[in-house]
Design a protein around this motif. Structure first.
Motif, PDB file in Angstrom:
ATOM      1  N   ASN A 256      72.466  50.368  19.536  1.00 33.75           N
ATOM      2  CA  ASN A 256      71.557  51.129  18.669  1.00 33.75           C
ATOM      3  C   ASN A 256      71.542  52.606  19.027  1.00 33.75           C
ATOM      4  O   ASN A 256      71.410  53.473  18.150  1.00 33.75           O
ATOM      5  CB  ASN A 256      70.149  50.554  18.747  1.00 33.75           C
ATOM      6  N   MET A 257      71.656  52.926  20.310  1.00 36.33           N
ATOM      7  CA  MET A 257      71.733  54.325  20.715  1.00 36.33           C
ATOM      8  C   MET A 257      72.925  55.015  20.056  1.00 36.33           C
ATOM      9  O   MET A 257      72.806  56.121  19.511  1.00 36.33           O
ATOM     10  CB  MET A 257      71.824  54.408  22.235  1.00 36.33           C
ATOM     11  N   LEU A 258      74.077  54.356  20.069  1.00 38.10           N
ATOM     12  CA  LEU A 258      75.262  54.922  19.420  1.00 38.10           C
ATOM     13  C   LEU A 258      75.117  54.931  17.907  1.00 38.10           C
ATOM     14  O   LEU A 258      75.524  55.889  17.229  1.00 38.10           O
ATOM     15  CB  LEU A 258      76.494  54.111  19.821  1.00 38.10           C
ATOM     16  N   ALA A 259      74.537  53.862  17.362  1.00 38.50           N
ATOM     17  CA  ALA A 259      74.377  53.756  15.910  1.00 38.50           C
ATOM     18  C   ALA A 259      73.523  54.885  15.357  1.00 38.50           C
ATOM     19  O   ALA A 259      73.824  55.453  14.298  1.00 38.50           O
ATOM     20  CB  ALA A 259      73.765  52.405  15.559  1.00 38.50           C
ATOM     21  N   LYS A 260      72.457  55.224  16.058  1.00 35.39           N
ATOM     22  CA  LYS A 260      71.581  56.305  15.589  1.00 35.39           C
ATOM     23  C   LYS A 260      72.292  57.647  15.609  1.00 35.39           C
ATOM     24  O   LYS A 260      72.043  58.512  14.760  1.00 35.39           O
ATOM     25  CB  LYS A 260      70.319  56.344  16.450  1.00 35.39           C
ATOM     26  N   ALA A 261      73.202  57.823  16.571  1.00 32.56           N
ATOM     27  CA  ALA A 261      73.975  59.066  16.612  1.00 32.56           C
ATOM     28  C   ALA A 261      74.922  59.183  15.427  1.00 32.56           C
ATOM     29  O   ALA A 261      75.204  60.282  14.934  1.00 32.56           O
ATOM     30  CB  ALA A 261      74.750  59.143  17.923  1.00 32.56           C
ATOM     31  N   LEU A 262      75.403  58.033  14.930  1.00 34.04           N
ATOM     32  CA  LEU A 262      76.362  58.033  13.820  1.00 34.04           C
ATOM     33  C   LEU A 262      75.708  57.963  12.446  1.00 34.04           C
ATOM     34  O   LEU A 262      76.339  58.297  11.431  1.00 34.04           O
ATOM     35  CB  LEU A 262      77.324  56.849  13.974  1.00 34.04           C
ATOM     36  N   GLN A 263      74.471  57.497  12.380  1.00 30.57           N
ATOM     37  CA  GLN A 263      73.819  57.257  11.087  1.00 30.57           C
ATOM     38  C   GLN A 263      73.807  58.462  10.147  1.00 30.57           C
ATOM     39  O   GLN A 263      74.045  58.305   8.941  1.00 30.57           O
ATOM     40  CB  GLN A 263      72.403  56.739  11.304  1.00 30.57           C
ATOM     41  N   PRO A 264      73.554  59.687  10.630  1.00 29.05           N
ATOM     42  CA  PRO A 264      73.531  60.821   9.690  1.00 29.05           C
ATOM     43  C   PRO A 264      74.846  61.049   8.955  1.00 29.05           C
ATOM     44  O   PRO A 264      74.865  61.697   7.906  1.00 29.05           O
ATOM     45  CB  PRO A 264      73.200  62.016  10.601  1.00 29.05           C
ATOM     46  N   TYR A 265      75.932  60.495   9.493  1.00 26.96           N
ATOM     47  CA  TYR A 265      77.259  60.748   8.932  1.00 26.96           C
ATOM     48  C   TYR A 265      77.859  59.520   8.248  1.00 26.96           C
ATOM     49  O   TYR A 265      78.984  59.583   7.747  1.00 26.96           O
ATOM     50  CB  TYR A 265      78.195  61.220  10.042  1.00 26.96           C
ATOM     51  N   GLY A 266      77.122  58.416   8.257  1.00 29.30           N
ATOM     52  CA  GLY A 266      77.627  57.198   7.630  1.00 29.30           C
ATOM     53  C   GLY A 266      78.575  56.404   8.493  1.00 29.30           C
ATOM     54  O   GLY A 266      79.299  55.535   7.988  1.00 29.30           O
ATOM     55  N   GLY A 267      78.590  56.666   9.786  1.00 30.95           N
ATOM     56  CA  GLY A 267      79.493  55.952  10.686  1.00 30.95           C
ATOM     57  C   GLY A 267      78.927  54.625  11.148  1.00 30.95           C
ATOM     58  O   GLY A 267      77.717  54.380  11.078  1.00 30.95           O
ATOM     59  N   ASN A 268      79.811  53.771  11.644  1.00 33.37           N
ATOM     60  CA  ASN A 268      79.431  52.427  12.078  1.00 33.37           C
ATOM     61  C   ASN A 268      79.775  52.210  13.545  1.00 33.37           C
ATOM     62  O   ASN A 268      80.709  52.817  14.079  1.00 33.37           O
ATOM     63  CB  ASN A 268      80.155  51.361  11.247  1.00 33.37           C
ATOM     64  N   VAL A 269      79.015  51.315  14.163  1.00 32.55           N
ATOM     65  CA  VAL A 269      79.315  50.847  15.506  1.00 32.55           C
ATOM     66  C   VAL A 269      79.801  49.411  15.408  1.00 32.55           C
ATOM     67  O   VAL A 269      79.128  48.553  14.831  1.00 32.55           O
ATOM     68  CB  VAL A 269      78.082  50.913  16.426  1.00 32.55           C
ATOM     69  N   ILE A 270      80.986  49.156  15.937  1.00 31.47           N
ATOM     70  CA  ILE A 270      81.531  47.806  16.027  1.00 31.47           C
ATOM     71  C   ILE A 270      81.451  47.415  17.504  1.00 31.47           C
ATOM     72  O   ILE A 270      82.170  47.948  18.337  1.00 31.47           O
ATOM     73  CB  ILE A 270      82.990  47.741  15.528  1.00 31.47           C
ATOM     74  N   TRP A 271      80.544  46.493  17.802  1.00 30.41           N
ATOM     75  CA  TRP A 271      80.252  46.139  19.189  1.00 30.41           C
ATOM     76  C   TRP A 271      80.851  44.768  19.493  1.00 30.41           C
ATOM     77  O   TRP A 271      80.499  43.781  18.874  1.00 30.41           O
ATOM     78  CB  TRP A 271      78.731  46.101  19.395  1.00 30.41           C
ATOM     79  N   ARG A 272      81.777  44.712  20.427  1.00 28.95           N
ATOM     80  CA  ARG A 272      82.496  43.464  20.698  1.00 28.95           C
ATOM     81  C   ARG A 272      81.627  42.466  21.453  1.00 28.95           C
ATOM     82  O   ARG A 272      80.891  42.828  22.373  1.00 28.95           O
ATOM     83  CB  ARG A 272      83.774  43.735  21.498  1.00 28.95           C
ATOM     84  N   ALA A 273      81.736  41.206  21.036  1.00 36.69           N
ATOM     85  CA  ALA A 273      80.986  40.120  21.677  1.00 36.69           C
ATOM     86  C   ALA A 273      81.782  39.441  22.773  1.00 36.69           C
ATOM     87  O   ALA A 273      81.311  38.458  23.345  1.00 36.69           O
ATOM     88  CB  ALA A 273      80.573  39.082  20.625  1.00 36.69           C
TER      89      ALA A 273
END
Length: 725
Positions: free
Chosen positions: A332-349
């Motif tokens: 979520n920390m990374l996701a919030k950094a990307l949200q203004p630009y429409g970017g996604n975080v793909i987090w491996r399980a």
């Protein structure tokens, strides 16, 4: 004297009928992949195409439209053996029209209903009639990228001999993010790569842009892949420094007109490694600010940057767990950094802890399922197809269906880490389909894995699928000609998972190898059997993780000396004097509890467990009676021998195709099959001899004994095997 020699050689060549370049001119060598635009030899079909599309109107101006123009001018004259008339106007007779769906097209050809059925990447290929009763093949879409996909599909129809009369194709991809994951290091080493070094020459970038980068983008666009992660999940923080981001930008600029977004694998500890911070704790305000600044820096360079792929707290990689935080807090920390630009975080399980003693197949589920619903809307959890690690056969991961509030992305492996590297013919579309079509039963009958990842079972913000690439710097891209089929099949299934492995195989053969139908049929049969052959001679009846240490090359079921229990093959097969297999029932590790009730009931009982997964879920005695009436020991050994016999037959079937395949391609596969046959025997003999030390039973009647000892097989070492981590 030299002149006389040359004249004599020329005379010999003429008399003997040998071409000057016979030794070197061996036809296609595999570089062109499935974009191998060979002349359509079926005169009837070729003439039909000529009548339908000999006149072409391409409407629009953009970099993508220019790509379409080049592709058509490359493909059509070569396929049809005729020049094509190009015009900016509607053809005055039958022809091909390629245009975005403007108001005139919508009105003239009544497209409104069809257009409602496609998204911005979708396309329509339709036979239409104009007011002058001219019949046209129309390719239209809502975007230039949709037109590009439609153009490639049109060419594919021609390459595979499909009719264009009364064609009516209305298509959109079923999954939004269709990605390749490159496990390529910045020094050009490729982890689990078996086709040479990385294709990215980082040292020469950003100025030196090799033609291969454009050809790579073209190949991916032709099968609908729209995202690429260019660096290893075991990431190097340097990729996020300004000099390296300039290199990344140069690739993004190449890929953009092909509809491909670039993504980066990131190291979670980058704030410390390159940001001069004392921590990478995701709840630390300074860490959050650092990632926000890094996101702004990236998007200034690459406005359509796709986002981050993250391997965290797995196999020694840093992550939020280092600070007592959850995967959700890190993502979520990374996701919030990307949200203004429409970017996604793909987090491996793909996580398993050094401290965690729980049986490994349970660990990802145990860590992630309790976090369901806690992730930001632009986070997707990327789950390997099975609960261990890309084995020749695994049950589907129980995570699929267990996190209804969280988007789950599929992670397949295209590179053959556990399936013979690049010298074994293993057509993996059958594996992909086995997983995609698996019914999880989490919402009753029909709750397939495919419906979970495409969002139709539970609506999701993101739908995604990833394939770990098998692409390298080898001239033929994938090391094995048939490795190309796996790249191709992955792309086709990422676009439409309802396609069958059989039809994809036939298309690839016709586009890549030959259009001679009897040969197509024979090669298709080879491909459809190939993965099961490998399962038989490597890991039959649900066995898994039997490979040798580190490089994963060849058999090593005896290995028991590695740093943690679940790196050792003995951990998984549990062979002893009683029997073989890992008990994952309620009486064992209870991995069955992670599946829906339907599967718990089946997996709990060996008589109900699908036979291909028997030893995955059960530790059974050597004399256990199989459905065939034979003992488990005899059945196991017969599978190993059956795999070798089938591989030998595959080699014979290929040799019979010599007159229908370009010599370069034929010989590459011929040599690889020779290796595969020998290595199939190696796997068979080593495993059978080892397991026989526990079973203490003879081989079934009629089967020949291995001609080498178990000690011989144990003595083999491969310090320079490719693709090591």
């Amino acid at each position: 004297m030299k002149v006389i020699t040359v004249l004599l050689l020329f005379f010999y060549c003429v008399v003997s009928g040998k071409a000057w370049s016979n030794e070197y001119d061996q036809g296609d060598d595999g570089y062109r992949l499935w974009l191998n635009y060979t002349f359509i030899e079926n005169d009837t079909q070729r003439l039909l195409y000529l009548r339908q599309i000999a006149n072409v109107q391409l409407v629009g101006q953009s970099d993508t439209i220019s790509i379409i123009d080049r592709e058509l001018k490359k493909a059509l004259p070569t396929l049809l053996g005729n020049s094509i008339n190009w015009s900016t106007n509607v053809p005055q007779s039958n022809g091909l029209i390629i245009s975005k769906a403007n108001s005139t097209l919508r009105h003239n050809y009544k497209l409104d209903h069809s257009l409602k059925m496609i998204n911005n990447e979708g396309f329509i290929i339709k036979t239409v009639t104009d007011q002058k009763q001219n019949q046209h093949v129309l390719v239209t879409a809502k975007s230039d990228i949709g037109l590009l996909y439609g153009t490639y599909r049109l060419i594919q129809l021609m390459q595979t001999g499909k009719p264009l009369s009364d064609v009516n194709i209305v298509e959109s991809p079923k999954i939004a993010l269709r990605m390749l994951n490159h496990w390529d290091d910045l020094d050009r080493h490729t982890e689990r790569g078996y086709a040479g070094e990385s294709i990215w020459d980082w040292h020469k970038l950003p100025q030196y842009k090799e033609q291969r980068y454009f050809d790579y983008a073209r190949a991916n666009a032709s099968i609908g892949i729209n995202g690429t992660v260019v660096n290893n999940v075991n990431a190097n923080s340097l990729i996020l420094t300004p000099a390296w981001l300039e290199k990344v930008r140069s690739l993004a600029d190449i890929f953009r007109p092909y509809g491909i977004k670039i993504y980066l694998s990131i190291k979670f500890s980058s704030p410390q490694q390159i940001g001069n911070l004392s921590t990478s704790d995701p709840i630390d305000p300074n860490v959050q600010k650092w990632w926000q600044g890094k996101a702004a820096e990236i998007y200034k360079l690459i406005p359509d940057f796709g986002g981050f792929l993250v391997k965290a707290n797995s196999e020694g990689q840093p992550g939020p767990g280092d600070y007592g935080r959850t995967h959700a807090q890190g993502a979520n920390m990374l996701a919030k950094a990307l949200q203004p630009y429409g970017g996604n975080v793909i987090w491996r399980a793909f996580v398993y802890s050094h401290e965690e003693k729980t049986e490994r197949s349970l660990q990802a589920y145990n860590e992630f399922v309790p976090l369901d619903g806690q992730f930001e809307k632009n986070v997707s959890i990327q789950v390997k197809n099975g609960p261990i690690d890309f084995q020749p056969r695994e049950p589907f991961s129980p995570m699929f269906g267990a996190m209804p509030k969280t988007p789950l992305a599929m992670e397949f492996q295209i590179t053959q880490e556990y399936l013979g590297f690049s010298t074994h013919l293993a057509y993996l579309a059958t594996l992909y389909k086995e997983v995609l079509d698996a019914d999880t039963r989490v919402k009753g009958i029909g709750s397939t894995v495919a419906k979970i990842i495409d969002g139709t079972l539970v609506n999701k913000n993101i739908t995604a699928i990833a394939g770990v690439a098998n692409i390298g710097s080898d001239r033929n891209w994938t090391g094995h000609i048939f490795g190309q089929a796996n790249w191709y099949a992955y792309g086709r299934l990422a676009w439409d998972h309802d396609l069958t492995a059989d039809e994809i195989a036939q298309d690839w053969i016709k586009m890549t190898l030959t259009q001679e139908q009897s040969s197509v049929n024979s090669i298709t049969n080879m491909m459809m059997r190939s993965r099961e052959n490998i399962v038989n001679y490597m890991t039959p009846l649900g066995l898994h993780h039997l490979m040798d240490t580190g490089h994963h090359y060849g058999p090593g079921p005896w290995v028991d000396n590695l740093g943690r229990d679940d790196w050792n093959p003995v951990y998984y097969h549990r062979a002893d004097d009683y029997g073989i297999g890992l008990d994952r029932t309620s009486k064992g590790t209870n991995a069955v509890s992670q599946y829906a009730t339907y599967w718990q009931t089946r997996f709990e009982d060996p008589a109900k467990t699908p036979q291909p997964l028997l030893l995955w879920f059960h530790h059974l005695p050597w004399d256990y009676t199989m459905p065939s009436g034979d003992t488990l020991w005899n059945e196991l050994v017969k599978h190993y021998y059956r795999g070798v016999v089938a591989t030998e037959q595959m080699e014979k079937d290929w040799l019979a195709q010599k007159n229908h395949i370009a010599p370069h391609q034929f010989n590459q596969v011929k040599m690889a099959l020779e290796i595969q046959v020998e290595e199939a025997k190696w796997w068979r003999d080593a495993c059978v001899l080892y397991f026989q030390t526990y079973s203490k039973r003879p081989l079934p009647n009629g089967l020949s004994k291995p001609d080498k000892s178990l000690d011989y097989f144990k003595s083999l070492t491969f310090p320079y095997a490719p693709g090591q981590g």
